[in-house]
Design a protein around this motif. Structure first.
Motif, PDB file in Angstrom:
ATOM      1  N   THR A 128       0.821  -1.222   0.000  1.00  0.00           N
ATOM      2  CA  THR A 128       0.000   0.000   0.000  1.00  0.00           C
ATOM      3  C   THR A 128       0.850   1.264   0.000  1.00  0.00           C
ATOM      4  O   THR A 128       0.315   2.377  -0.073  1.00  0.00           O
ATOM      5  N   ASP A 129       2.156   1.104   0.045  1.00  0.00           N
ATOM      6  CA  ASP A 129       3.027   2.291   0.014  1.00  0.00           C
ATOM      7  C   ASP A 129       2.971   3.031  -1.322  1.00  0.00           C
ATOM      8  O   ASP A 129       3.516   4.130  -1.449  1.00  0.00           O
ATOM      9  N   SER A 130       2.343   2.425  -2.313  1.00  0.00           N
ATOM     10  CA  SER A 130       2.160   3.164  -3.576  1.00  0.00           C
ATOM     11  C   SER A 130       1.287   4.384  -3.353  1.00  0.00           C
ATOM     12  O   SER A 130       1.341   5.351  -4.119  1.00  0.00           O
ATOM     13  N   MET A 131       0.460   4.359  -2.297  1.00  0.00           N
ATOM     14  CA  MET A 131      -0.379   5.503  -1.943  1.00  0.00           C
ATOM     15  C   MET A 131       0.045   6.111  -0.600  1.00  0.00           C
ATOM     16  O   MET A 131      -0.723   6.794   0.069  1.00  0.00           O
ATOM     17  N   ALA A 132       1.316   5.870  -0.240  1.00  0.00           N
ATOM     18  CA  ALA A 132       1.871   6.464   0.977  1.00  0.00           C
ATOM     19  C   ALA A 132       2.644   7.726   0.594  1.00  0.00           C
ATOM     20  O   ALA A 132       2.871   8.019  -0.582  1.00  0.00           O
ATOM     21  N   PHE A 157      -3.725  13.228   3.267  1.00  0.00           N
ATOM     22  CA  PHE A 157      -3.988  14.448   2.499  1.00  0.00           C
ATOM     23  C   PHE A 157      -4.432  14.035   1.106  1.00  0.00           C
ATOM     24  O   PHE A 157      -4.158  12.902   0.652  1.00  0.00           O
ATOM     25  N   ASN A 158      -5.115  14.933   0.430  1.00  0.00           N
ATOM     26  CA  ASN A 158      -5.633  14.661  -0.912  1.00  0.00           C
ATOM     27  C   ASN A 158      -4.887  15.489  -1.948  1.00  0.00           C
ATOM     28  O   ASN A 158      -4.715  16.705  -1.787  1.00  0.00           O
ATOM     29  N   ASP A 159      -4.466  14.805  -2.983  1.00  0.00           N
ATOM     30  CA  ASP A 159      -3.883  15.454  -4.154  1.00  0.00           C
ATOM     31  C   ASP A 159      -4.858  15.212  -5.298  1.00  0.00           C
ATOM     32  O   ASP A 159      -4.804  14.177  -5.964  1.00  0.00           O
ATOM     33  N   TYR A 198      -3.377  10.180  -0.024  1.00  0.00           N
ATOM     34  CA  TYR A 198      -2.119   9.576   0.428  1.00  0.00           C
ATOM     35  C   TYR A 198      -2.061   9.600   1.952  1.00  0.00           C
ATOM     36  O   TYR A 198      -2.530  10.554   2.597  1.00  0.00           O
ATOM     37  N   HIS A 199      -1.475   8.538   2.542  1.00  0.00           N
ATOM     38  CA  HIS A 199      -1.297   8.501   3.988  1.00  0.00           C
ATOM     39  C   HIS A 199       0.187   8.693   4.303  1.00  0.00           C
ATOM     40  O   HIS A 199       1.060   8.148   3.627  1.00  0.00           O
ATOM     41  N   ILE A 200       0.460   9.492   5.319  1.00  0.00           N
ATOM     42  CA  ILE A 200       1.829   9.881   5.662  1.00  0.00           C
ATOM     43  C   ILE A 200       2.476   8.796   6.506  1.00  0.00           C
ATOM     44  O   ILE A 200       1.947   8.400   7.556  1.00  0.00           O
ATOM     45  N   ILE A 201       3.643   8.312   6.047  1.00  0.00           N
ATOM     46  CA  ILE A 201       4.359   7.262   6.777  1.00  0.00           C
ATOM     47  C   ILE A 201       5.695   7.741   7.329  1.00  0.00           C
ATOM     48  O   ILE A 201       6.354   7.012   8.085  1.00  0.00           O
ATOM     49  N   GLY A 202       6.128   8.954   6.956  1.00  0.00           N
ATOM     50  CA  GLY A 202       7.430   9.412   7.431  1.00  0.00           C
ATOM     51  C   GLY A 202       7.594  10.915   7.292  1.00  0.00           C
ATOM     52  O   GLY A 202       6.942  11.561   6.466  1.00  0.00           O
ATOM     53  N   VAL A 203       8.473  11.465   8.114  1.00  0.00           N
ATOM     54  CA  VAL A 203       8.838  12.885   8.058  1.00  0.00           C
ATOM     55  C   VAL A 203      10.357  12.968   7.976  1.00  0.00           C
ATOM     56  O   VAL A 203      11.069  12.352   8.786  1.00  0.00           O
ATOM     57  N   ILE A 204      10.856  13.705   6.990  1.00  0.00           N
ATOM     58  CA  ILE A 204      12.302  13.842   6.818  1.00  0.00           C
ATOM     59  C   ILE A 204      12.734  15.273   7.139  1.00  0.00           C
ATOM     60  O   ILE A 204      11.940  16.213   7.087  1.00  0.00           O
ATOM     61  N   LYS A 205      13.993  15.399   7.468  1.00  0.00           N
ATOM     62  CA  LYS A 205      14.570  16.711   7.693  1.00  0.00           C
ATOM     63  C   LYS A 205      14.562  17.487   6.377  1.00  0.00           C
ATOM     64  O   LYS A 205      14.726  16.917   5.294  1.00  0.00           O
ATOM     65  N   ASP A 206      14.350  18.797   6.446  1.00  0.00           N
ATOM     66  CA  ASP A 206      14.341  19.624   5.238  1.00  0.00           C
ATOM     67  C   ASP A 206      15.621  19.444   4.437  1.00  0.00           C
ATOM     68  O   ASP A 206      16.717  19.367   5.007  1.00  0.00           O
TER      69      ASP A 206
END
Length: 782
Positions: free
Chosen positions: A542-546, A567-569, A574-582
């Motif tokens: 399901t990460d294709s929509m992550a 969030f919707n594009d 899409y569902h958020i699975i991670g946050v990265i540093k800028d």
């Protein structure tokens, strides 16, 4: 006074310095003016330039500021032709690269080309060697090649009607051959043009009004009412879609130089750099002329009696002025020819610095007329003060030996030296500040690991064979990780303000950059993972929509705990699975924007490969090339290192810094020639005073200090004047960068200390020489 008089042995030292100083100043000014002329000519070379426009868009972006861009939705062209009064013709342009052209065994992976409408060649009147511009791009089976590409493929430019294979799918007929496109055209470097109908046939076109992805050029009728057309065009997109974007026309001749907008308003752009260097050219020429004035008036004692005798025998002052101006013009003519020789010699180096094809138009009569005018102007400017100064001598006082030298506390000559060094110090401070700004941005944390990372565009069978290519790279130990992405890491290809999520204020506009990746994007790019995990299709289909978002996007969306949020594009969620540093995707001089990296559902056509660090770069590239030969044999192996692509972001600013350093150095050199001349003048005017002081017991050091003290005061005064001017100029320059340095005191201290040190070294030669002179020689006539 003849040239032989000017160049006699007695005056040869001063004459040499005069000519060298003027030649260097004139040569530097000529180089800058040639560059300015090229900059000014870009996109002004088309026969219909005055009627050509590019369509721009604007809309509310993040923080309610108005963003401006120059790409349009594809269906806009047809609607605009039907609805906007005054439109004569128009053409879309969609750039493309990486297409494979084949003729027999000859295969060439092209660089830059584009899909265009059939009216394109008529719009811009690009020079055709063969073919009909009105029909060359009508049929989807046609292609227009440049002469260079035609010769590379066929061995000749006589190729009209011959067939070329595009990739492995299209057989195209050569319907036109372009001559070399002018260097001052935006289309220089394009190798081919393909019909828009072929783009539609290949499935690359769309009818989405929300997808602004192509350039749109418009030819307006001769008598068109542009203001009325602008009013009609403004809300054209709104009338045909739900997109709120507004449109406008911008003259194509202004699109290159006036390219910067702030909150919807045009606020400069490259024109600022053109203006800056035009000022620098003027200042360098002025400093060279000041140098000439100082060196000429330094010989006043030698010329005083000559002037006195001429006046006694009846020569009016205006004739003396004419005499000295004629001498100045003779010297300037010699300096001008030497300057032209210097320009010819150093032009290739200058071209390498500016990165543009600047040429001397030898066959253009206007160039030679301007060159003569340049010499006359410089000669009159440089000779004006010496002419009026020397012709003002009192003949009676001169011939009685009571000629009064000008060594008062302040006189025009000292004012000129202060002016010279004031300009030089401003340039030094500007150079140091620009260098510090570049270093400041280069030291910025770019947010990902650049080492051993390459990318390549997806061409040929790469998309079909991607699983096999990826497996081979990993299985053979060539790569640590591989991922496909929408665009190179250091480029933004997509973004919009239509993303939605729970809790978003419907009236708030937030511009978010869009990227996409299929698998292991964090590992491959070397991002710093702050929360969550990487994309992993093997474990989580399901990460294709992550999605993975950067920390700025998390703040913009108002998510304190983003993991699991959606969030919707458009119609996709899409569902958020991670946050990265800028990380820095766009300009290193600007704030980082919100970014979402969508899963494999998104568009992707760029490979990123992180090599195994146990392999040398050469070994890793050789083994990677072998893999691509196995699975994409029709195409040559081409790649780009990510760190090189990132370094390219600094190129334009570095060129500015290099040019500023070069011209600051020339300014200092010419200023020192002028200072040398003034030191000679002062030593000459006080030679008897120095002799008396030495007879009375003055030491060499005390005499040297006496002569140098005045110049130290002059340069110090120049520093005091230059510092606030330089601060204001650089503060205005740095205001264009959101991520910028603070102008600290050490920059000014360094520039001032450098100017004083250089000036003292220059003056010390004349001062020590005068101090060491035998006082008997100077007092012999007393």
């Amino acid at each position: 006074m003849t040239a032989s008089r000017i160049l006699n042995r007695k005056n040869k030292g001063f004459t040499f310095l005069n000519i060298i100083g003027l030649a260097i100043g004139m040569g530097a000014a000529m180089l800058i003016l040639l560059w300015i002329n090229f900059q000014w000519s870009i996109d002004r070379v088309y026969p219909k330039t005055h009627r050509l426009y590019v369509v721009g868009q604007q809309d509310v972006s993040t923080n309610n500021e108005i963003a401006v861009w120059f790409s349009t939705p594809k269906p806009m062209a047809a609607v605009m032709k039907a609805e906007i009064a005054g439109v004569e013709n128009l053409s879309r342009l969609s750039g493309i690269n990486g297409l494979l052209f084949s003729v027999g065994e000859t295969k060439i992976l092209s660089k830059v080309g584009s899909f265009v409408d059939s009216s394109f060649l008529q719009l811009f009147d690009l020079p055709l060697l063969a073919g009909n511009p009105s029909t060359a791009l009508r049929d989807p089976s046609q292609v227009v090649l440049t002469e260079k590409l035609a010769i590379s493929l066929f061995g000749t430019s006589d190729v009209l009607g011959k067939t070329v294979q595009l990739d492995s799918t299209q057989q195209l007929l050569v319907s036109g051959v372009l001559k070399e496109v002018p260097k001052s055209s935006r289309f220089t470097g394009y190798e081919y043009f393909l019909p828009w109908t072929l783009m539609e046939k290949m499935g690359y076109s769309d009818e989405h009004w929300g997808n602004s992805s192509v350039n749109l050029f418009v030819e307006m009728k001769e008598q068109a009412n542009i203001a009325a057309a602008q009013a009609q065009l403004k809300n054209l997109i709104k009338r045909h879609s739900e997109v709120s974007t507004q449109s406008f026309l911008k003259p194509i001749k202004e699109s290159y130089l006036y390219n910067t907008y702030k909150n919807g308003q045009q606020v400069g752009g490259r024109i600022s750099m053109v203006k800056t260097f035009s000022y620098i050219a003027g200042f360098i020429l002025l400093i060279a002329c000041i140098n000439f004035m100082n060196l000429s008036t330094a010989q006043s004692e030698k010329r005083a009696k000559e002037v006195g005798i001429r006046k006694v025998v009846g020569a009016p002052r205006f004739r003396l002025i004419g005499l000295f101006l004629r001498e100045s013009l003779q010297l300037t003519a010699i300096a001008g020819l030497l300057a032209l020789l210097l320009v010819m010699l150093f032009l290739p180096v200058f071209v390498g610095i500016v990165g543009q094809e600047v040429n001397i138009p030898y066959l253009d009569i206007r160039f030679w007329l301007l060159f003569v005018g340049f010499i006359v102007f410089t000669g009159l400017l440089a000779g004006s003060y010496p002419a009026f100064f020397l012709s003002s001598f009192n003949p009676i006082r001169v011939l009685k030996g009571r000629f009064q030298q000008l060594h008062s506390k302040f006189n025009p000559r000292k004012f000129l030296v202060v002016t010279q060094f004031c300009i030089a110090i401003v340039l030094i401070i500007s150079t140091v500040a620009i260098r510090k700004q570049i270093q400041h941005a280069q030291d910025r944390d770019f947010g990902f690991t650049q080492d051993n990372l390459v990318y390549m565009m997806e061409v040929g069978d790469m998309k079909k064979n991607y699983p096999l290519i990826k497996h081979a790279l990993l299985e053979r130990g060539i790569a640590q990780s591989v991922t496909r992405m929408m665009s190179p890491l250091t480029e933004r290809w997509s973004g919009w303000n239509g993303f939605t999520w729970a809790g978003k204020d419907p009236n708030e506009v937030i511009q978010i950059n869009r990227q996409s990746a299929d698998d292991q994007v964090v590992a491959t790019a070397g991002f710093t993972l702050l929360q969550g995990r990487d994309l992993d299709l093997a474990k989580f289909p399901t990460d294709s929509m992550a999605a993975i978002i950067n920390e700025t996007a998390a703040k913009a969306m108002g998510f304190k705990d983003p993991l699991g949020k959606t969030f919707n594009d458009g119609n996709d969620q899409y569902h958020i699975i991670g946050v990265i540093k800028d990380f820095i995707q766009e300009s290193p001089f600007e704030p980082i924007k919100p970014l979402v990296i969508e899963g494999a559902n998104g568009f992707m056509n760029t490979y990123h490969i992180r090599f195994n660090p146990k392999l040398s770069t050469e070994e890793a590239l050789a083994k990677t090339e072998q893999v691509f030969k196995e699975y994409n044999s029709a195409y040559p192996f081409q790649y780009q290192f990510v760190d090189e692509a990132y370094a390219f972001k600094f190129m334009e600013t570095q060129r500015t810094g290099t040019l500023a350093s070069l011209f600051a150095g020339l300014t200092i050199f010419i200023s020192c020639l002028g200072l040398f001349g003034l030191a000679a003048f002062m030593a000459e005017s006080r030679i008897k005073e120095i002799g008396i002081r030495k007879v009375l017991g003055a030491s060499v050091f005390s005499v040297t200090r006496m002569l140098s003290k005045e110049f130290l005061l002059l340069v110090s005064l120049a520093c005091l004047i230059a510092f606030p001017i330089a601060y204001w100029i650089m503060d205005q320059y740095l205001a264009h960068f959101s991520y910028r340095i603070t102008l600290s005191w050490d920059i000014f201290l360094l520039a001032g200390a450098g100017a004083i040190l250089i000036s003292m070294l220059t003056v010390s030669f004349q001062s020590i020489k005068a101090a060491l002179a035998n006082p008997v020689d100077s007092l012999r006539n007393e």
